[in-house]
Design a protein around this motif. Structure first.
Motif, short mmCIF file in Angstrom:
data_model
loop_
_atom_site.label_atom_id
_atom_site.label_comp_id
_atom_site.label_asym_id
_atom_site.label_seq_id
_atom_site.Cartn_x
_atom_site.Cartn_y
_atom_site.Cartn_z
N ALA A 15 0.72 -1.15 -0.03
CA ALA A 15 0.08 0.02 0.12
C ALA A 15 0.84 1.37 -0.04
O ALA A 15 0.35 2.23 -0.58
CB ALA A 15 -0.84 0.09 0.99
N GLY A 16 2.04 1.25 0.68
CA GLY A 16 2.88 2.45 0.67
C GLY A 16 3.53 2.81 -0.61
O GLY A 16 3.41 3.87 -0.97
N ILE A 17 3.82 1.74 -1.42
CA ILE A 17 4.37 1.86 -2.70
C ILE A 17 3.46 2.22 -3.62
O ILE A 17 3.83 3.23 -4.45
CB ILE A 17 5.17 0.30 -3.14
CG1 ILE A 17 6.30 0.11 -2.23
CG2 ILE A 17 5.35 0.67 -4.75
CD1 ILE A 17 6.79 -1.25 -2.73
N VAL A 18 2.06 1.65 -3.57
CA VAL A 18 1.38 1.93 -4.47
C VAL A 18 0.63 3.48 -4.30
O VAL A 18 0.45 4.07 -5.15
CB VAL A 18 0.04 0.92 -4.68
CG1 VAL A 18 -1.26 1.36 -5.41
CG2 VAL A 18 0.89 -0.33 -4.98
N GLY A 19 0.29 3.77 -3.07
CA GLY A 19 -0.14 4.71 -2.56
C GLY A 19 0.81 6.12 -2.93
O GLY A 19 0.25 7.19 -3.22
N GLY A 20 2.07 5.76 -2.68
CA GLY A 20 2.84 6.88 -2.91
C GLY A 20 3.08 7.26 -4.55
O GLY A 20 3.19 8.38 -4.94
N ALA A 21 2.72 6.16 -5.30
CA ALA A 21 3.14 6.31 -6.69
C ALA A 21 1.85 6.98 -7.12
O ALA A 21 1.79 8.03 -7.95
CB ALA A 21 3.19 4.99 -7.41
#
Length: 421
Positions: free
Chosen positions: A80-86
């Motif tokens: 979620a951190g990777i996708v949310g940041g992107a």
């Protein structure tokens, strides 16, 4: 391909030193309030209210169930951190890239945690918590990008300190409040949501992120996103020692995960009394960590030494683990928490100084630093699993020698880094 990549570099241009002759107080205060608000509800539930809820629903299988829940939560957090940041990087709105994700996280996170609070069904408890974990980490990834977006390099140390103080206040303060409601979980969740929501919205109001509707949207592919999180092939000895130290630093976190059960099952406190002890421990820990965190950076700068103070601080987080091992009482456990929190405050203040110094390539600093941070996430993932195994093999008493051994190993890793004085 070159033309499509170019807008990405300009999508969120960082201000230069000459653009900010004075400290950007709006961004700094936004990070201070955000550092507290973004973490508050998640920390309150994860550290206190979730274990209490599981103990009510499944008292016999609570240790194993908390370990499983924590494992899945960490996996969800990474993704979620990777996708949310992107996705926040791609967002264009009159409120900027990050604000919509922070406000949306408050709204939808509140719905998820209220569902968690008012159900006794294990599947619904797990599902609502994991939904919140995804929302919370996407919001966190977006909010943390305020610093490179709005703070020039000359002011990032101060901005990082403000964020760190807010973060420490949430890590400990949320437990102080939540521990008062281990016998009334819905009320604890509502109060935690209110505090976190108000602080998060206050961060948005203070920061007042500018519109970015005029910024061109860059292309995004899954392959490129995954590539951004690969470690440097030529990172070097110091880089990998720092990565290992960050992993080891997080591994003893299982001691805190099972704090409630240690007090009730090992130190024979009833649940209400255990909650009071946890609240007192968290309050002392917050005061100690924030106090040391504020002064550690300036002292380190004055003596031009980061490595030795950080290594010593990590060692002294582990050393008091022996206190509740030899004298298993709530009083001794509280002394351990207070003393170890002094070292935790130093770590919070100096950690980024070490991590940014060992980066091998300035042009890839964000990617390489992201991998170091992910080592901490993996350590956090391993923490409840190792703690559950230790409890099964040696009982709750075994948690404390484990903490000493692992943290001493982390201190040794820091000490042998050559690039940092």
């Amino acid at each position: 391909m070159k033309d499509s990549v170019q807008p990405a570099a300009a999508a969120h241009p960082s201000p230069k030193d000459e653009d900010q002759p004075k400290f950007p107080w709006k961004a700094g205060l936004g990070l201070l309030f955000g550092g507290a608000g973004w973490y508050w509800a998640g920390q309150a539930v994860n550290a206190v209210l979730l274990p209490a809820k599981i103990a009510q629903i499944d008292p016999e299988g609570k240790v194993a169930l908390v370990a499983i829940i924590s494992t899945v939560t960490m996996i969800i957090s990474i993704v979620a951190g990777i996708v949310g940041g992107a996705l926040s990087d791609m967002t264009r709105s009159r409120f900027g890239s990050r604000t919509p994700w922070i406000v949306g996280g408050v709204v939808f996170g509140t719905i998820a945690l209220l569902t968690f609070a008012f159900t006794s069904s294990v599947p619904v408890v797990l599902g609502s918590w994991w939904v919140y974990a995804a929302i919370y980490n996407a919001m966190l990834a977006a909010g943390c990008a305020w610093q490179p977006d709005q703070v020039a390099p000359r002011w990032r140390g101060t901005a990082s300190s403000m964020y760190g103080v807010g973060h420490q206040a949430a890590l400990q303060g949320a437990q102080v409040v939540a521990a008062l409601f281990v016998t009334n979980i819905p009320k604890g969740v509502i109060i935690s949501l209110a505090i976190g929501g108000v602080l998060s919205l206050l961060s948005v109001a203070v920061c007042r992120e500018p519109s970015n509707t005029h910024v061109p949207r860059s292309s995004f592919t899954v392959v490129e996103a995954l590539r951004n999180f690969l470690p440097p092939a030529d990172g070097g000895r110091d880089y990998w020692l720092a990565a290992l130290a960050r992993f080891l630093w997080m591994v003893p976190g299982g001691i805190g995960t099972y704090r409630l059960y240690t007090l009730t099952d090992y130190m024979h406190q009833d649940e209400a009394t255990a909650g009071q002890w946890m609240s007192f421990m968290a309050l002392l820990g917050m005061i100690a960590a924030m106090g040391c965190g504020i002064i550690a950076g300036p002292i380190s700068d004055k003596f031009r030494s980061v490595k030795i103070p950080l290594a010593v601080a990590i060692f002294f987080v582990g050393l008091p683990c022996w206190l509740p091992f030899f004298v298993p009482t709530p009083v001794m456990y509280t002394i351990y928490v207070a003393v170890s929190s002094l070292g935790s405050g130093v770590f919070s203040s100096l950690d980024q100084a070490i991590m940014t110094t060992v980066l091998p390539h300035p042009e890839n600093a964000a990617k390489d630093l992201a991998f170091l941070n992910s080592c901490g996430v993996v350590g956090n993932l391993a923490a409840p699993l190792l703690a559950a195994w230790v409890i099964k093999m040696f009982g709750y008493a075994g948690l404390f020698p484990m903490g000493f051994i692992v943290l001493t190993s982390a201190a040794i890793c820091i000490f042998f880094i050559r690039k940092v004085h």
